[in-house]
Design a protein around this motif. Sequence first.
Motif, PDB file in Angstrom:
ATOM      1  N   ARG A 140       1.683  -7.479   5.058  1.00 51.35           N
ATOM      2  CA  ARG A 140       1.109  -6.188   4.674  1.00 51.35           C
ATOM      3  C   ARG A 140       2.215  -5.124   4.795  1.00 51.35           C
ATOM      4  O   ARG A 140       2.762  -4.890   5.865  1.00 51.35           O
ATOM      5  CB  ARG A 140      -0.055  -5.827   5.593  1.00 51.35           C
ATOM      6  CG  ARG A 140      -0.763  -4.517   5.229  1.00 51.35           C
ATOM      7  CD  ARG A 140      -2.037  -4.375   6.060  1.00 51.35           C
ATOM      8  NE  ARG A 140      -2.686  -3.104   5.793  1.00 51.35           N
ATOM      9  CZ  ARG A 140      -2.452  -1.981   6.492  1.00 51.35           C
ATOM     10  NH1 ARG A 140      -1.585  -2.015   7.507  1.00 51.35           N
ATOM     11  NH2 ARG A 140      -3.094  -0.864   6.201  1.00 51.35           N
ATOM     12  N   GLU A 182       0.838  -1.193   0.000  1.00 54.02           N
ATOM     13  CA  GLU A 182       0.000   0.000   0.000  1.00 54.02           C
ATOM     14  C   GLU A 182       0.882   1.255   0.000  1.00 54.02           C
ATOM     15  O   GLU A 182       1.979   1.260   0.559  1.00 54.02           O
ATOM     16  CB  GLU A 182      -0.900   0.013   1.241  1.00 54.02           C
ATOM     17  CG  GLU A 182      -1.820  -1.178   1.357  1.00 54.02           C
ATOM     18  CD  GLU A 182      -2.583  -1.175   2.675  1.00 54.02           C
ATOM     19  OE1 GLU A 182      -2.237  -0.329   3.549  1.00 54.02           O
ATOM     20  OE2 GLU A 182      -3.503  -1.995   2.840  1.00 54.02           O
ATOM     21  N   HIS A 183       0.380   2.313  -0.625  1.00 56.78           N
ATOM     22  CA  HIS A 183       1.116   3.593  -0.600  1.00 56.78           C
ATOM     23  C   HIS A 183       0.159   4.725  -0.926  1.00 56.78           C
ATOM     24  O   HIS A 183      -0.865   4.535  -1.600  1.00 56.78           O
ATOM     25  CB  HIS A 183       2.285   3.571  -1.586  1.00 56.78           C
ATOM     26  CG  HIS A 183       1.865   3.411  -3.030  1.00 56.78           C
ATOM     27  ND1 HIS A 183       1.380   4.439  -3.797  1.00 56.78           N
ATOM     28  CD2 HIS A 183       1.857   2.301  -3.825  1.00 56.78           C
ATOM     29  CE1 HIS A 183       1.116   4.006  -5.010  1.00 56.78           C
ATOM     30  NE2 HIS A 183       1.375   2.687  -5.052  1.00 56.78           N
ATOM     31  N   GLN A 234       3.553  -1.127   3.906  1.00 54.36           N
ATOM     32  CA  GLN A 234       3.151   0.247   3.599  1.00 54.36           C
ATOM     33  C   GLN A 234       4.371   1.070   3.184  1.00 54.36           C
ATOM     34  O   GLN A 234       5.449   0.938   3.775  1.00 54.36           O
ATOM     35  CB  GLN A 234       2.506   0.913   4.822  1.00 54.36           C
ATOM     36  CG  GLN A 234       1.191   0.293   5.250  1.00 54.36           C
ATOM     37  CD  GLN A 234       0.689   0.950   6.534  1.00 54.36           C
ATOM     38  OE1 GLN A 234       1.037   0.510   7.637  1.00 54.36           O
ATOM     39  NE2 GLN A 234      -0.118   1.995   6.382  1.00 54.36           N
ATOM     40  N   GLU A 238       5.435   5.019   2.831  1.00 52.04           N
ATOM     41  CA  GLU A 238       5.049   6.395   3.152  1.00 52.04           C
ATOM     42  C   GLU A 238       6.161   7.350   2.716  1.00 52.04           C
ATOM     43  O   GLU A 238       7.351   6.997   2.786  1.00 52.04           O
ATOM     44  CB  GLU A 238       4.800   6.546   4.650  1.00 52.04           C
ATOM     45  CG  GLU A 238       3.645   5.693   5.161  1.00 52.04           C
ATOM     46  CD  GLU A 238       3.450   5.850   6.659  1.00 52.04           C
ATOM     47  OE1 GLU A 238       4.309   6.500   7.311  1.00 52.04           O
ATOM     48  OE2 GLU A 238       2.450   5.316   7.189  1.00 52.04           O
TER      49      GLU A 238
END
Length: 661
Positions: free
Chosen positions: A574, A538-539, A576, A578
């Motif tokens: 999961r 995710e990003h 991430q 950022e």
Amino acid sequence: MSGEGDASVRATEPPTGAALLAAADTGVVVFDADARVVWSNEAATRYLDVDAATVEGLSAAAFAERVATRLADGDAFIEAVTEGGIDGPDRALHIVEGPAERWLERRTHPIEDGEYAGGRVECYVDVSDQKHALDRLDRRERTLRAVHDVLLDRSRPLDDRLDELLGVAGRMLGAEHAAFARLGDGRVLVENVTSSLDAAVEPGHAIDTGETVAGVVAERDALVQADGATERWPGRRPVGVAGDVALDYYVGVPVAVEGEQYGVLSFAGTSPKEAGLDWELTLLDITVNSLGHEIGNSIREDRAEEQLQQARREFESLVQDVEDYAIFRLDVDGHVESWNRGAEAIKGYEREEIVGEHVRTFHTEADRETGYAEELLERARERGRALDTGWRVQADGSRIWVNAVITALRDDDGELQGFLKVTRDMTERREREQQLEHERERLEFVNRIIRHNLLNGMNVVEARANIVEGHVDDEVAPHLATIQDRVEDMTDLIETMRTFMKAIVEGEEHEPEPTPLGDVLAAEVSKANRAYDDATFEHDELPDVPVLADDLLPEVFENLLTNAVQHNDGPAARVQVETEVSDDEVVVSVLDDGPGIDESVMAHVFEKGQKGFESPGTGFGLYLVQEIVDSYGGHVEATNRAVGGAKFTVTLPRLGDGEQA
């Protein structure tokens, strides 16, 4: 005497208009066609001091000789009058003998008709007042020029200029005594004296301010002029005069420097002066203003010179204690003038041995034959400094490899004062660099073997294993899978070695350049998504900013994303990504939900081989990440998250708005 007059001539009637000319202020003498005096008026008698009755009938020559005795330049007058009355280029006559000193202007006019046709009229006009006025203007001009030249001649010491200024101003005022004294602490210190008085003192004489007329000037802080100075200020003497001297005339003017009283200029004489010195006193007032400015300049220059000398002493003291560098001065021809401890240690010469010797002493025989030392000095002279790296010879004949800088030293006017030479012994560093280069060549050789021979072998094994796959029974299939996994690991290891060698071995040619960070992150996240089906990446919106990096930047994020998945013990990792952008840098964080980093290895997580081959990866991934990011001028750090999992933060330099990726 030749040409004396006769009765017939003297009885001649006066010329027409004689009655009018007789009362004129212009002296008139009339000559007939035979060049004899026939008439002269009262003004001519008064100016030339000759009796009209006596000169009538005289020849021009006799008249000229009689008048010439009273003139400063009688010969020129005789020549002008006897040669037909020709008007010479200088018509001024300076009468120095007679009742009064005069300046006359002589003019001649021919008589063209009438009784004395063929003769001439000579006119003598009294121009004494105009001459005296012109003389005053000339003296003033010469005085003004002299004052100007003295004050602005900064090539001479101020003390010498003050002496000359006292002489010029003293003559302008008609003074017999002139002095300059400095004020301070209730005393007057005489610094310059120009005097014809026997009672004058020498420079350096000090006296209480209350005992001098200069004290009055200081109290009033204004120009003081007075006759009868001795009677007016009993008990006070002009500056620079010792004992009791009857000085009637006095002029004193204060000298200010930067708005503060500094000293007094004093002028004195033994007799009163006539009035009419307004111009002279005005010039004196202007002069002291300029003098104060020059004294201020001199004080500032002396102060600056002292500060420079102090700085030079401190610098030389500092240089003297430097041992890692040979730092020494050369004169304009290249001879050694100073020597520090570093020079003794590096060159091997004691100060007494080398000062005065030429800088070519330190060069090899080959350099001395080609004049290389002189070439370096000329280069520094023309360009300001010269850089050189090469062999030099020590006092014992051994050779050292040095880096040298020669800097030309010039004064404020640009004149060459010499050179400063700084030398560093680079012998050990050169040997280390040569060793590193040798090691680099060996590593590159090994790298080529690993990349080509081993990689080709792995490709063959992988190809054969893929052919065998599907043709083995269930008992052999697990062993084939192990072979394929190990081949893949070995291939990854070889690729890591390729990247490692590029980042480390070729580091000196590794030049960062503008790189689009957003594109790199998008590509690596997409690649990770394809590689790990069970993981989620995710990003937020990726920043469209350039950073200082190169084509190794994708390796950084590939390693971090792979690390986040491989070390996750959950069923589905999961991850991430950022980002945070500021004016100077960009921060990229990779966060996972795995077990985090064991505190026992946290401090060593970026070290080489931290992970063994039994674990996923090669153990070089995070070390490679740190090496690459460091080479960009950035930094990377690892921490554990409070909610669980690890966080790797990469900080990269951001390019300015004017720089494009």
